[in-house]
Design a protein around this motif. Structure first.
Motif, PDB file in Angstrom:
ATOM      1  N   GLY A 267       0.804  -1.178   0.030  1.00 53.18           N
ATOM      2  CA  GLY A 267      -0.049   0.073  -0.025  1.00 53.18           C
ATOM      3  C   GLY A 267       1.019   1.380   0.010  1.00 53.18           C
ATOM      4  O   GLY A 267       2.089   0.985  -0.441  1.00 53.18           O
TER       5      GLY A 267
ATOM      6  N   GLU B 129     -16.235   0.907  -1.026  1.00 49.29           N
ATOM      7  CA  GLU B 129     -15.517   1.646   0.222  1.00 49.29           C
ATOM      8  C   GLU B 129     -15.817   1.265   1.454  1.00 49.29           C
ATOM      9  O   GLU B 129     -15.071   0.927   2.451  1.00 49.29           O
ATOM     10  CB  GLU B 129     -15.663   3.398   0.033  1.00 49.29           C
ATOM     11  CG  GLU B 129     -15.514   3.991  -1.382  1.00 49.29           C
ATOM     12  CD  GLU B 129     -13.710   4.025  -1.708  1.00 49.29           C
ATOM     13  OE1 GLU B 129     -13.290   4.340  -0.579  1.00 49.29           O
ATOM     14  OE2 GLU B 129     -13.503   3.953  -2.849  1.00 49.29           O
ATOM     15  N   LYS B 132     -15.155  -2.410   2.183  1.00 46.51           N
ATOM     16  CA  LYS B 132     -13.489  -2.548   2.700  1.00 46.51           C
ATOM     17  C   LYS B 132     -13.312  -2.229   4.128  1.00 46.51           C
ATOM     18  O   LYS B 132     -12.305  -2.721   4.967  1.00 46.51           O
ATOM     19  CB  LYS B 132     -12.508  -1.861   1.896  1.00 46.51           C
ATOM     20  CG  LYS B 132     -12.585  -2.515   0.310  1.00 46.51           C
ATOM     21  CD  LYS B 132     -11.569  -2.283  -0.471  1.00 46.51           C
ATOM     22  CE  LYS B 132     -11.392  -3.161  -1.762  1.00 46.51           C
ATOM     23  NZ  LYS B 132     -10.320  -2.625  -2.347  1.00 46.51           N
ATOM     24  N   SER B 136     -11.853  -4.875   6.823  1.00 39.47           N
ATOM     25  CA  SER B 136     -10.862  -4.558   7.806  1.00 39.47           C
ATOM     26  C   SER B 136     -11.206  -4.507   9.240  1.00 39.47           C
ATOM     27  O   SER B 136     -10.333  -5.234   9.984  1.00 39.47           O
ATOM     28  CB  SER B 136     -10.616  -3.028   7.498  1.00 39.47           C
ATOM     29  OG  SER B 136      -9.441  -2.648   8.243  1.00 39.47           O
TER      30      SER B 136
ATOM     31  N   LYS C 256      -6.864   5.019  -7.463  1.00 42.73           N
ATOM     32  CA  LYS C 256      -6.785   3.844  -6.391  1.00 42.73           C
ATOM     33  C   LYS C 256      -7.890   2.951  -6.390  1.00 42.73           C
ATOM     34  O   LYS C 256      -8.918   3.219  -6.681  1.00 42.73           O
ATOM     35  CB  LYS C 256      -6.593   4.765  -5.077  1.00 42.73           C
ATOM     36  CG  LYS C 256      -5.224   5.661  -4.654  1.00 42.73           C
ATOM     37  CD  LYS C 256      -5.227   6.083  -3.499  1.00 42.73           C
ATOM     38  CE  LYS C 256      -4.011   6.934  -3.166  1.00 42.73           C
ATOM     39  NZ  LYS C 256      -4.002   7.443  -1.954  1.00 42.73           N
ATOM     40  N   VAL C 257      -7.650   2.047  -6.170  1.00 46.36           N
ATOM     41  CA  VAL C 257      -8.427   0.817  -5.710  1.00 46.36           C
ATOM     42  C   VAL C 257      -9.719   1.050  -4.872  1.00 46.36           C
ATOM     43  O   VAL C 257     -10.775   0.716  -5.068  1.00 46.36           O
ATOM     44  CB  VAL C 257      -7.779  -0.341  -5.358  1.00 46.36           C
ATOM     45  CG1 VAL C 257      -8.839  -1.306  -4.644  1.00 46.36           C
ATOM     46  CG2 VAL C 257      -6.742  -0.966  -6.332  1.00 46.36           C
ATOM     47  N   ASP C 258      -9.426   1.930  -4.011  1.00 40.20           N
ATOM     48  CA  ASP C 258     -10.519   2.681  -2.787  1.00 40.20           C
ATOM     49  C   ASP C 258      -9.733   3.785  -2.321  1.00 40.20           C
ATOM     50  O   ASP C 258      -8.521   3.819  -2.357  1.00 40.20           O
ATOM     51  CB  ASP C 258     -11.136   1.722  -1.832  1.00 40.20           C
ATOM     52  CG  ASP C 258      -9.766   0.999  -1.000  1.00 40.20           C
ATOM     53  OD1 ASP C 258      -9.465   1.773  -0.383  1.00 40.20           O
ATOM     54  OD2 ASP C 258      -9.844  -0.247  -1.136  1.00 40.20           O
ATOM     55  N   ASN C 260      -9.815   4.163   1.240  1.00 42.84           N
ATOM     56  CA  ASN C 260      -9.817   3.974   2.396  1.00 42.84           C
ATOM     57  C   ASN C 260      -8.476   4.152   2.864  1.00 42.84           C
ATOM     58  O   ASN C 260      -7.636   4.344   2.325  1.00 42.84           O
ATOM     59  CB  ASN C 260      -9.987   2.490   2.626  1.00 42.84           C
ATOM     60  CG  ASN C 260     -11.516   1.875   2.827  1.00 42.84           C
ATOM     61  OD1 ASN C 260     -12.291   2.759   2.412  1.00 42.84           O
ATOM     62  ND2 ASN C 260     -11.706   0.787   3.060  1.00 42.84           N
ATOM     63  N   LYS C 261      -8.377   4.687   4.451  1.00 40.31           N
ATOM     64  CA  LYS C 261      -7.228   5.099   4.968  1.00 40.31           C
ATOM     65  C   LYS C 261      -7.317   4.219   6.289  1.00 40.31           C
ATOM     66  O   LYS C 261      -8.181   4.381   7.233  1.00 40.31           O
ATOM     67  CB  LYS C 261      -7.031   6.460   5.212  1.00 40.31           C
ATOM     68  CG  LYS C 261      -6.586   7.274   3.969  1.00 40.31           C
ATOM     69  CD  LYS C 261      -6.121   8.554   4.435  1.00 40.31           C
ATOM     70  CE  LYS C 261      -5.759   9.371   3.264  1.00 40.31           C
ATOM     71  NZ  LYS C 261      -5.495  10.663   3.529  1.00 40.31           N
ATOM     72  N   SER C 270      -2.698   4.164   2.806  1.00 40.33           N
ATOM     73  CA  SER C 270      -3.870   3.952   1.890  1.00 40.33           C
ATOM     74  C   SER C 270      -3.607   2.876   0.646  1.00 40.33           C
ATOM     75  O   SER C 270      -2.682   2.324   0.638  1.00 40.33           O
ATOM     76  CB  SER C 270      -3.983   5.274   1.316  1.00 40.33           C
ATOM     77  OG  SER C 270      -2.763   5.926   1.065  1.00 40.33           O
ATOM     78  N   SER C 271      -4.832   2.841  -0.007  1.00 44.61           N
ATOM     79  CA  SER C 271      -4.705   1.601  -0.941  1.00 44.61           C
ATOM     80  C   SER C 271      -3.876   2.048  -2.121  1.00 44.61           C
ATOM     81  O   SER C 271      -3.711   3.195  -2.728  1.00 44.61           O
ATOM     82  CB  SER C 271      -6.168   1.331  -1.387  1.00 44.61           C
ATOM     83  OG  SER C 271      -6.801   1.085  -0.148  1.00 44.61           O
TER      84      SER C 271
END
Lengths: 335, 335, 335, 335
Positions: A267, B129, B132, B136, C256-258, C260-261, C270-271
């Motif tokens: 990532g 989004e 995921k 997670s 990006k793939v998504d 999210n962070k 991040s992704s």
């Protein structure tokens, strides 16, 4: 140009910061410090401070002393502020003045009569990130504020001993956020509802406190604020503000240790927020004490007054009542 | 391979989306549609749907029909679901089943007895989004969840006429967030407190509704959630989730129209979030209906059940009660 | 409305994408496909294509065929385009037309005489992120372009066998960037200097190719571009553009793939960017083929012409010469 | 503890920064300064510096002077360094030592013989963002470096008068980037190719200089670097580094004025990078001079040596040759 003669009482973590920052100001002369601990006094001596004392009375009674910066333990604040005010010294005092609201009111009366200035140490008001949010709102960039969101999380809980005497999360930690909530949109608060739990550490629960809380605030004009607190965010110190208004939204985000990004097969990794308040608010402390000095020297209004300290305490006590009774509490129920 | 024969009832905005997505699935045959409006029916005809009807009865009574997708107005949902269930048709129904909790319970009883599957259209559960974030959390990446934060704001209010019949903000908009709050951490909700105002439009107030709200949710295990809603964010559709846990924090951020950045002397400008739910959740709608089809064909459990629909309604009604009475309301007060 | 009758020749990875996208277009009928491999042909049959052939001649000679999409191996392109043009078929052909510049010129002559349209498959021109950069530049948002920077890196090298026949990095990979360099600022290129190495894999070196390159391009008006390439970025597919102009800078960043962070004690994760060109350019392929269809149906100009294909090849050959001779090479040295 | 007695020669912009930073160091005593301008000298007097001189000779000949910090105009550097070295003073000198390579070599010989330390003022080596990139590379986090990318752009061109005497863009501006290119991956440079233009200001062209440049560097081991420069980025000071390696990529990004984001209907606006080098590198200057002081006091190696200064000059001169002759130039062609 005459320099302002200042004394610093209490040389703990915050006291040392103020001392260091005062020494760098060209219009200030630190003429004395006070701390019961000799090691702390040596710290000041090495910085060139000549007069060092073990008691507050010795320091505050220096004739040529113009102003006093009080960073001693909370339970001494009220007393020391009264003494200083009666001696006509200008006063900067770390928050809170006291945990008892009547005591605070009495102290503020003494200060009022003595005509000295009193500034309370809500350092976050001087943070660059938050200042710019306020400026943006003042400039009308987001229109009328509708929802204020404050995220305030510590990297790890304070020692249990501290928690037992601090008045609890709402008075030792959220009190900064209560002040920020008033400051950022320049509005008084009408009502508060909180939900809090001890999710992080059983011992905090046993000590009668909580470590996780969310708070809804209604301002007098129906603007709403949310605060969320944690005594332990695994990723560090988290200090964010977001204000939604009729025309847009403004966010103050965390200040990171650096802006690097590392890309690999797992990532994209960026760096954490600055570790804790000393790092994050280092500049804010400088600007804060400079503001105090400038206000005194130029006889200008102080921007964080005793009244601000009183209000935050009142809100904090209302929060405790709300937690206890699980209901929304009007701020003016606390008197 | 036998294809699933599906009918789509109601060809409004959402109905058309489901129709389009169903047509693209290789294991589905859309054998009929129903809508009172001829123009809407023509839309389906052009897509190659042979049988078009003006009444629900005609569509649902097609013998070879395996499943029905119900996208008609809310006040028809309960009735149509009951009819379909009694005929043994598999059912996908847009939320909510009904605004009356007893009616919903009755319908769910009928469905239970008929042994057909019923899926409720909470599309956001299928958003990449958010999925995921859930993954997670499930993987333990943030430890135990402590604070869930859901931001959900529309770019502009719906027509007043819609608001008057929708059950209000908590039932037409926040209901998605209530479902998300349960879904994202897989926990039931115990208590809710809301603060809401009409800050955006006087007419919304006159219609008896609010346009701005913040909500505190306590789960049965003391995890806490905050939701904040606005019917009008000037910068567009805002759909974010943040979950703080004992080991870290996970955030789902907005999906922007593009990732460009424009630097000039005024600042660095990046693009806005995707305009509204049709753009943001376009992929989620595809995955959602595919999940329904797969569950039916392979006789696997539906992931958004009638019970989920019931719970969201219950929470929504508790929210309304909390607003009215300005106090925290237990979910099981609504029965 | 008459539908455009199209045939797809070559059902490899790209051929299948074009086939799928064409099938979804309402103004197109895919009336036949061609591939020497039966499995590939079955793929088309399952999608509903009736006529399937093992040779190009069979497909292209269908009377009612209006247009042909050529996705066969590179060494067949020139031949197939000539045949199609002589039969009066509208042509979409994957890049490059040929690796020999004279051969390309001859083909373009044949196409010119036949009056059919020829579109070359530079899919990146239709990417949303890059389009918006071009639009921003066209709108004058950054003033006159001074420096163009293109980053283009693959997640992993192609098979060695591919490299041996592809013409090398500059013709199989950078050729996209050469086209982008011309497209993004709408200017012709005057001179090129490259520096390339095989740093990733010894076998690539033995195959006579490089895997890492940086390139300086001078446009005819003194604007400058930089391209950097790698056949293997450990973090995935990297596709960025940055243009500095007299009034500002515009950047197209990775998708990006998504969004999210994940925050934990190690940092903020991040992704990664979308995995490879099929994911990143999925939408671009749709828009690309739609553009071809629209241009043909409405007899409008094609936006990526045979001339564009010729120029990219010319620049690619100049790049090879520069690498060999370690000197800046004028594009018109290649003829 | 004995304090290091230091003198500061030249109190322009950089000289004042070094003076201020030295005054704050507890192991330093600034015993004198030199500047031909009385106003500059007064600046030092107000800071408490007792001895102020108008000539370098007076300052450097103070007996108890341990070290000298040279910030006078470039054309005096070589001379002053020689004088200081012969007197046995430790030397910090701003870059460049001289614009003539033979002169630099002669000076370095004198310094070598005198056994004093000489540090050259490449301040960027001490920047937090860049340091962490180097640390990351040293730690193997990106594997073997393949492509180094340095973006270095000023917010506005220096005065024409400055440009006429500075040796031009490659010697007054890019010289920092040449040093960074060597520093960041710890490798020597073999060959350079540049392309430069005057795109911003005709007057710069008339003065014989350029304002926009891109540069390809080949290291001795085939690692490649790209530098891009502009004398005027409309959005401010742009200082970025990106290194692609066999295992990943590390980026140092710009440090912004603040981390606020303003969302409105036009987009999401974030703040610009810090205005110019004084703001961006304020901390780096502190760490730099502290490093010099520590190296002298503890007799440890200096991290930016005269040899580093020599190499950067050599590369800068090779760049000028490459621009003139439009060809790649080996660094060892400059001698």
């Amino acid at each position: 140009m005459k320099k302002l003669s200042i004394g610093v009482a209490g040389l703990g973590r915050i006291g040392k910061i103020h001392l260091d920052n005062l020494i760098e100001l060209s219009n200030v002369k630190v003429i004395g410090v006070m701390d019961p601990d000799s090691v702390a006094l040596n710290y000041a001596k090495e910085k060139g401070v000549k007069s060092t004392f073990k008691t507050f009375d010795e320091l505050v009674n220096i004739d040529q002393l113009d102003a006093i910066v009080i960073c001693t333990p909370t339970n001494t604040h009220a007393n020391y502020v009264e003494i200083s005010a009666k001696l006509g010294k200008q006063i900067f005092c770390e928050k809170p003045l006291d945990l008892d609201i009547q005591r605070v009111k009495d102290v503020l009366n003494v200060v009022d009569k003595s005509k000295v200035k009193l500034m309370i140490g809500f350092n976050r008001r001087f943070d660059n990130e938050f200042r710019k949010v306020k400026t943006s709102i003042n400039n009308g960039e987001i229109g009328n504020p509708h929802i204020v969101k404050i995220t305030s999380r510590d990297p790890s809980p304070p020692p249990l001993e501290y928690i037992k005497n601090s008045g609890g999360l709402f008075l030792d930690m959220t009190i900064h956020d209560f002040d920020m909530a008033r400051f950022i949109v320049d509005k008084e608060i009408d009502e508060i509802y909180v939900k809090g739990e001890a999710l992080i550490d059983e011992k905090i629960k046993k000590a009668g406190d909580i470590d996780t809380a969310v708070i809804i605030i209604k301002y007098i004009d129906s603007t709403i604020a949310i605060i969320d607190n944690s005594r332990k965010a695994a990723y560090g110190y988290d200090q964010r503000i977001e204000v939604l208004g009729s025309k847009g939204m403004i966010q103050a985000n965390n200040v990171k240790v650096d802006n690097n990004k590392l890309y690999n097969q797992n990532g994209i990794m960026s760096s954490l927020p600055m570790e804790f308040f000393l790092e994050r608010y280092m500049e804010a402390y400088k600007i804060e004490i400079q503001h105090f000095v400038d206000s005194v020297i130029n006889n200008k209004p102080i921007s964080v007054t005793g009244f601000d300290g009183l209000k935050s305490l009142q809100i904090g006590l209302a929060a405790k009542k709300s937690l206890l009774e699980n209901r929304p509490v009007k701020i003016n129920e606390i008197d």
